[in-house]
Structures are given as structure tokens and as C-alpha cells.
Scaffold this motif. Sequence first.
Motif, short mmCIF file in Angstrom:
data_model
loop_
_atom_site.label_atom_id
_atom_site.label_comp_id
_atom_site.label_asym_id
_atom_site.label_seq_id
_atom_site.Cartn_x
_atom_site.Cartn_y
_atom_site.Cartn_z
N PRO A 140 43.24 58.88 58.11
CA PRO A 140 42.87 56.94 57.95
C PRO A 140 42.66 57.53 56.44
CG PRO A 140 42.35 57.29 60.70
CD PRO A 140 42.63 58.94 59.92
N ALA A 141 43.06 56.58 55.73
CA ALA A 141 42.65 56.44 54.32
C ALA A 141 41.17 55.59 54.47
CB ALA A 141 43.78 55.45 53.56
N MET A 142 41.17 54.95 54.97
CA MET A 142 39.71 54.89 54.97
C MET A 142 39.15 53.58 57.10
SD MET A 142 40.62 50.46 53.91
CE MET A 142 42.72 50.31 53.19
N THR A 143 37.81 54.04 56.65
CA THR A 143 37.19 53.45 58.46
C THR A 143 37.62 52.16 58.78
OG1 THR A 143 35.24 52.77 56.80
CG2 THR A 143 35.16 55.13 57.68
N ALA A 144 37.42 52.22 59.85
CA ALA A 144 37.20 50.12 60.03
C ALA A 144 36.02 49.64 59.45
CB ALA A 144 38.00 50.31 61.41
N ALA A 145 35.32 50.49 59.47
CA ALA A 145 34.74 49.05 59.12
C ALA A 145 34.49 49.51 57.12
CB ALA A 145 33.14 50.10 58.93
N GLU A 146 34.89 50.01 56.07
CA GLU A 146 35.33 49.52 55.22
C GLU A 146 36.71 48.63 55.11
OE1 GLU A 146 34.86 53.97 53.19
OE2 GLU A 146 36.65 53.95 54.35
N CYS A 147 37.49 48.93 56.10
CA CYS A 147 38.94 47.33 56.02
C CYS A 147 38.58 45.78 56.05
CB CYS A 147 40.06 47.94 56.97
SG CYS A 147 41.19 47.26 57.17
N ALA A 148 37.18 46.07 56.87
CA ALA A 148 37.20 45.33 57.69
C ALA A 148 35.95 44.52 56.03
CB ALA A 148 36.14 44.91 59.45
N GLN A 149 35.30 45.32 55.53
CA GLN A 149 34.57 44.82 54.54
C GLN A 149 35.49 44.13 52.99
OE1 GLN A 149 30.97 44.22 54.09
NE2 GLN A 149 32.02 43.11 52.46
N ALA A 150 36.54 44.98 52.90
CA ALA A 150 37.46 44.78 52.07
C ALA A 150 38.15 43.20 52.52
CB ALA A 150 38.29 46.01 51.14
N LEU A 151 38.65 43.30 53.63
CA LEU A 151 38.83 41.67 54.23
C LEU A 151 37.97 40.82 53.23
CD1 LEU A 151 41.77 43.54 55.39
CD2 LEU A 151 41.47 41.71 56.85
N ALA A 152 36.80 40.57 54.08
CA ALA A 152 35.52 39.89 53.79
C ALA A 152 35.32 39.25 52.28
CB ALA A 152 34.54 40.46 54.56
N ASN A 153 35.15 40.71 51.89
CA ASN A 153 35.54 40.79 50.33
C ASN A 153 36.24 39.39 49.22
OD1 ASN A 153 33.30 42.44 49.84
ND2 ASN A 153 34.48 43.62 49.74
N GLY A 154 38.00 40.22 49.89
CA GLY A 154 38.80 39.27 49.38
C GLY A 154 38.73 37.66 50.15
N ARG A 155 38.45 37.96 51.52
CA ARG A 155 38.19 35.80 51.82
C ARG A 155 36.85 35.61 50.70
NH1 ARG A 155 39.83 34.43 56.47
NH2 ARG A 155 40.95 35.16 58.32
N ASP A 156 35.94 36.08 50.54
CA ASP A 156 34.80 35.58 49.76
C ASP A 156 35.38 35.19 48.82
OD1 ASP A 156 33.59 36.23 52.22
OD2 ASP A 156 31.94 37.33 51.63
N ILE A 157 35.74 36.27 47.65
CA ILE A 157 36.39 35.93 46.45
C ILE A 157 36.67 34.92 46.19
CG2 ILE A 157 38.27 37.23 44.79
CD1 ILE A 157 37.18 39.75 45.40
N VAL A 158 37.75 34.49 47.45
CA VAL A 158 38.90 33.52 47.41
C VAL A 158 37.85 31.82 47.22
CG1 VAL A 158 40.78 32.57 48.38
CG2 VAL A 158 40.95 34.81 47.83
N CYS A 159 37.24 32.04 48.14
CA CYS A 159 36.57 30.99 48.62
C CYS A 159 35.20 30.55 47.44
CB CYS A 159 35.27 30.88 49.33
SG CYS A 159 35.76 31.43 50.90
#
Length: 346
Positions: A140-159
Motif C-alpha cells: 500500500p502507498a499509504m496506511t489506512a490511518a494516513e489515508c483517513a487523515q488526508a481525508l480529514a485534512n481535505g474536509r477541514d481545509i474546505v470548512c
Amino acid sequence: MADIGNAVFTAHLQQLLDNKTKPSGALGRIEALALRIGQVLGTSAPVLVRPQLLVCAADHGLAAHGVSAFPREVTAQMVENFLAGGAAVSVLARQHGLQLTVVDCGVARDFADSSSAPPGAPRLLVRKLAAGTRDACAGPAMTAAECAQALANGRDIVCELPGNALLLGEMGIGNTSAASLLLARLADLPLAECTGAGTGLDAAGVERKRAVLQRALDANPQAAAPLSALAALGGYEVATLVGAVLQAAAERRVIVVDGFITGAAVLVASRIAPAVLQRCVFAHRSGEHGHRLMLAQMQAEPLLDLGLRLGEGSGAALAWPLLQSACALLREMASFAAAGVAQRTR
């Protein structure tokens, strides 16, 4: 605010468009664009305010295998070019009054956060998860935790971003490989049909790229669900964009999708939440080999077909004036009755 799926409101918008001073359908796909924006914003007088152009950047472990015509260092160099105002997307953002925000999601160089840059100036947000993803050929290119954090980062940025329109962009040497892998896995398509020249590989380079990507698919056979595929085969910038798209859709912003890589993020997001596609306007059909197939998967009809394959959000920025025109026509164009113009009789 009317729901985008509200048939009564949609019929109202369509009636308004049909009764403008023109033959029915005479403005072609601009009418469909106006209808879509009116649906998303829930109004018959849409105004696009404080549009945000979000460019997410990261490096990729697969780049070590020569899947791009450019070296890995170009990712960081282009981030600096964005901020200095010299990139194509920087020029277009200035021209069209788009606020440019660049995000370091995982570039293999450290940058200073410039989130407090003066209004209107390009700014950089540092949300780095690592100095590039791992080599997907080895797992895997990233861990599940890293992927989840990236998604959270994207959500937070848009907010944190103002406005009701979000234009998507990206930068990352090797990220057409990630997009090809996600398309092949999520759509169950032959890898050869999903893989193209990227930044300009010759025929031999494309064949080498396809061989590398096949190794990545073979190394991650278990990654079939959208988030599993994203973690195994995607990139930090793609995952951050997925989070951004999900949040923007939830907030009923108009989402302007650029090309192949941002399209991959929307493809993943739409497999998680199909209603995301109702909020999207697809800017263009790129020259990248798999983009037509990707658009077909999302039943998307892009506004432009100019042979673009630059990325960065350049296609989204080029399409932006069409959205502004569609809004103005829906808001301001007179009806037959208001203008005293006779309607067609037969």
C-alpha cells in the motif's frame, strides 16, 4: 434552500430557461450548466461568490520507477512556481479573480506555511503526512490511518475556505499513475486502457509505465473498496482532494473538476457518496489516455475539449468564465413576457 433532487424546483428552473428570449435550447449546453448551478445553489438567481482554487500537491513512491518524463524534484519546484505566480494556474487565477490555495499534502521538501498571506495572494497550507507515499509496487502507498487523515485534512481545509464554488487542482510527479491505478481498480477496466503518456512519455516510456503499474496492482490485490483502493494505490494529494470534494458537496458548493487526477479524486468520492456528482461541473476532457473512460464512469459531459493535459487546475480555471456566464444568463436574461417579445407559434 431547495434540494438538488427536488423535481418541482428543477422543473421551475427549466421553465425559466425555456421562457428566456431565445429559441428553446438555443444556448446549448450553457443552459444545462445554468440548470446545474441553480440546482446546486438552490436558487433561480445564482451568484458565484469568492471562488476558491485548491491545488493539492504531493510526491509518489512510484516515481522512482521512471513513470514520469520529469524528475521527482519538479513537484516541489512547481509548488514554488505556483506561489511565485509563474505557473499557468497562477496566471489564470489572477486573470479570473480566483483565490489560489496550495496545500503541501506530502511533498518531498519542507515549506513554510503562508496561510496568512495577504488577501488575493497565493498561499500555502502545510498538511504534510510524509515526504511522499510509499512504493505501491511493494504494498500500500499509504496506511489506512494516513489515508483517513488526508481525508480529514481535505474536509477541514474546505470548512475554512469562504465562498460557494471550489475549483480543484493538483501537482505531483507520478500522479497520473495513481489516477490510472484507481480508475483500473474501481472501474474494473484493463490497465492498458487507463494508462497514458502523462507528462509526455514516449511509446517505450508508456509501456514501461504500464508494466510498473501492473506490478502495483498485483501487489495490492485486496484493495477493492473505494477507501482501500485509495490508500493502496492513490496519493496524499488525491486523498486530500477526496475529503475536500466530500465536504464541498455536503456544503452544496459548486465543484469544478479539472482533469484526470482531480477526476480520480471525484471518482473515489462518488463511490463513497454518489450524490457528490450532482454538485460537480466537469471542466474539460483532457488528452490523457484514460480520461474519456473516467468521465464515462461518472456519466460526465465536460464543458471543454482542448487537448489539455497540464493539470494544476488549469482546465478548471479556463472553464470558469462559462460558469459565470451561465449564472448571469439565468439571473438577468429577460423572459418573452417581460421583454414584450412574441413567442414561437409553431
